[in-house]
Design an enzyme around this catalytic site. Structure first.
Site, mmCIF file in Angstrom:
data_model
loop_
_atom_site.group_PDB
_atom_site.id
_atom_site.type_symbol
_atom_site.label_atom_id
_atom_site.label_comp_id
_atom_site.label_asym_id
_atom_site.label_seq_id
_atom_site.Cartn_x
_atom_site.Cartn_y
_atom_site.Cartn_z
ATOM 1 N N GLU A 67 15.506 -16.128 -3.940
ATOM 2 C CA GLU A 67 15.025 -17.440 -3.518
ATOM 3 C C GLU A 67 13.633 -17.727 -4.071
ATOM 4 O OE1 GLU A 67 17.996 -15.886 -0.603
ATOM 5 O OE2 GLU A 67 16.186 -15.081 -1.543
ATOM 6 N N PRO A 282 19.222 -1.716 -10.287
ATOM 7 C CA PRO A 282 19.628 -1.972 -8.894
ATOM 8 C C PRO A 282 18.879 -3.158 -8.284
ATOM 9 C CG PRO A 282 19.183 0.362 -9.255
ATOM 10 C CD PRO A 282 18.663 -0.373 -10.454
ATOM 11 N N ARG A 283 19.531 -3.827 -7.377
ATOM 12 C CA ARG A 283 18.956 -4.998 -6.718
ATOM 13 C C ARG A 283 17.772 -4.630 -5.831
ATOM 14 N NH1 ARG A 283 18.127 -10.445 -6.574
ATOM 15 N NH2 ARG A 283 18.223 -11.291 -4.473
ATOM 16 N N GLY A 329 10.442 -7.087 -11.363
ATOM 17 C CA GLY A 329 10.022 -8.322 -12.012
ATOM 18 C C GLY A 329 10.218 -8.352 -13.510
ATOM 19 N N GLU A 330 11.130 -7.534 -14.040
ATOM 20 C CA GLU A 330 11.323 -7.482 -15.492
ATOM 21 C C GLU A 330 12.721 -7.894 -15.920
ATOM 22 O OE1 GLU A 330 8.505 -4.672 -17.999
ATOM 23 O OE2 GLU A 330 10.086 -3.535 -17.006
ATOM 24 N N ASN A 354 22.637 -13.866 -9.007
ATOM 25 C CA ASN A 354 22.364 -14.978 -9.912
ATOM 26 C C ASN A 354 22.503 -14.561 -11.379
ATOM 27 O OD1 ASN A 354 21.359 -17.285 -11.151
ATOM 28 N ND2 ASN A 354 19.236 -16.720 -10.804
ATOM 29 N N ILE A 356 22.387 -16.988 -13.852
ATOM 30 C CA ILE A 356 21.969 -18.152 -14.634
ATOM 31 C C ILE A 356 20.874 -17.795 -15.635
ATOM 32 C CG2 ILE A 356 20.890 -20.436 -14.459
ATOM 33 C CD1 ILE A 356 22.428 -20.738 -11.770
ATOM 34 N N GLU A 357 19.927 -16.930 -15.240
ATOM 35 C CA GLU A 357 18.866 -16.540 -16.167
ATOM 36 C C GLU A 357 19.449 -15.822 -17.381
ATOM 37 O OE1 GLU A 357 14.633 -14.060 -16.350
ATOM 38 O OE2 GLU A 357 15.752 -14.176 -14.462
#
EC number: 2.4.99.12
Length: 439
Positions: A67, A282-283, A329-330, A354, A356-357
């Site tokens: 989010e 991993p998430r 963050g990579e 997600n 989309i990126e």
């Protein structure tokens, strides 16, 4: 408010009072592995706030990493228009992501971060008393009854932004139809991602729903990370191909490991055998160590991204190793280096993550069966021939084999992925117009 609603709210608050000690104990327990859960507990209880000077007019709530990333184009646009932003989270990873994404805005005093207080009336009232908020923007699915009803009583516009409602969630919400209708109708607007989401909201009897699109299509991949990845690509053997298993969840790594072992076995007697590399990202960071142990027990050449310099990193890739993506963050970096992406959260019934990126960087996508959190987007990306849907491990092996050995298919899907991402931009402008109207 009807008496039944009052009783529901009374019961809800009573449950919160009972659950509060457990919630605090959970923070301390999770803090064993991730210190962030033990930090700023006073904010969660509505006891103090991390701000001085001018207080922002606009509040954005982004519960966690996904989010927060999705909110980036909206936050950037609001700040560029001169607004100051209060950005709240529920998880340490969300807060850390916000700190990284908006470091410049934080340094300039244009953005302040905090945890959202627990949904207990006194904590919520303390939050609203302290901050002179003029409009609140809540990302995607976060619906807290005390928070929303208190805002309505104070005539504070609160908008549910980038809203989505899966079929499963719609069925669950419909069990409390009257109460749910009261809560959702208390939003000034519900800005749905798709017509399908809007239809589900309408099925609850709501009249405050608009379709503005998905903010995630407006997220711009991190340019510095892309530049870094392109620089490293020059050091890679031109035959090497990289598969990125992104945002994987518990249980999915085992499936990917088995599929990768089968894929490599099928290439044992070919000239390409040593030119494939796997990233697993991993998430959740608290699972990094467990996943690394799992990888070590399955492969000979296993490394952690966080322990290598660039030269070591490219050497591992060139020698066909398996790399744990344990740096936060990579994702833009991993996507830009990769040739294809397996989307985590979709291999088991977890709703998907997600993709989309990855599409915005032209990466062909492999999706599992379970994408109910991205139902319309996943259907559209498959229809656009930018993604392949798989149902089991054998399907996953076949999909990887197709994309890694058929250059024409891979390049066609790459072009389709870029087109798919570009065709769906524009949600930010539509949402900003609604925010301006509310202000």
């Amino acid at each position: 408010m009807r008496i039944s609603h009052r009783l529901m709210m009374g019961l809800y608050q009573f449950i919160w009072y009972l659950a509060l000690p457990l919630a605090l104990a959970r923070l301390l327990w999770k803090g064993r592995l991730q210190q962030g859960y033990r930090d700023h507990i006073n904010e969660r209880l509505g006891m103090s706030w991390p701000i001085s000077g001018a207080i922002p007019r606009i509040w954005v709530h982004a519960v966690s990493v996904g989010e927060t990333r999705a909110a980036a184009p909206l936050i950037d646009a609001l700040i560029q228009s001169g607004e100051k932003i209060l950005l709240t989270h529920m998880t340490p990873t969300g807060r850390d992501t916000g700190r990284q994404l908006f470091a410049n805005h934080i340094a300039s005093g244009q953005l302040v971060q905090s945890y959202l207080p627990y949904d207990i009336h006194w904590a919520v009232n303390s939050f609203y008393r302290y901050f002179s908020i003029k409009v609140g923007l809540i990302m995607e699915t976060e619906v807290w009854p005390s928070l929303i009803l208190s805002a309505r009583q104070k005539s504070l516009p609160v908008i549910l932004v980038n809203a989505r409602l899966s079929e499963r969630s719609a069925r669950r919400v419909s069990r409390f139809a009257n109460f749910a209708q009261l809560i959702y109708q208390s939003f000034t607007k519900i800005l749905a991602q798709t017509n399908l989401d809007a239809k589900r909201y309408h099925s609850l009897g709501l009249s405050n729903v608009l379709v503005t699109g998905n903010l995630k299509f407006d997220v711009i991949p991190h340019p510095d990370q892309i530049e870094h990845a392109l620089a490293l690509k020059k050091q890679l053997n031109h035959q090497v191909q990289i598969v990125c298993a992104a945002s994987t969840r518990d249980g999915e790594e085992a499936l990917i490991i088995e599929a990768w072992q089968k894929f490599l076995k099928s290439k044992e007697n070919t000239s390409d055998a040593n030119y494939f590399c796997l990233f697993i990202v991993p998430r959740h960071p608290q699972r990094f160590d467990d996943v690394f142990t799992q990888l070590q027990s399955s492969f000979i050449k296993v490394s952690r991204r966080s322990t290598m310099n660039d030269q070591e990193f490219t050497d591992v890739i060139n020698h066909g190793g398996v790399i744990l993506g344990d740096s936060m963050g990579e994702m833009s970096f991993y996507y830009a280096l990769s040739d294809i992406v397996i989307m985590g959260g979709s291999l088991l019934p977890l709703g998907g993550q997600n993709f989309i990126e990855a599409c915005a960087l032209g990466r062909p996508i492999i999706l599992g069966e379970h994408t109910f959190n991205f139902q319309q987007a996943s259907a559209d990306v498959i229809d656009s021939r930018a993604a392949i849907r798989i149902t089991d491990i054998d399907d996953l092996v076949k999909a990887m084999d197709l994309l890694l050995t058929n250059h024409q298919v891979k390049e066609g899907m790459s072009t389709n992925a870029l087109d798919f991402a570009n065709q769906h931009t524009g949600a930010t402008k539509k949402i900003i117009a609604v925010v301006r109207e509310a202000l």
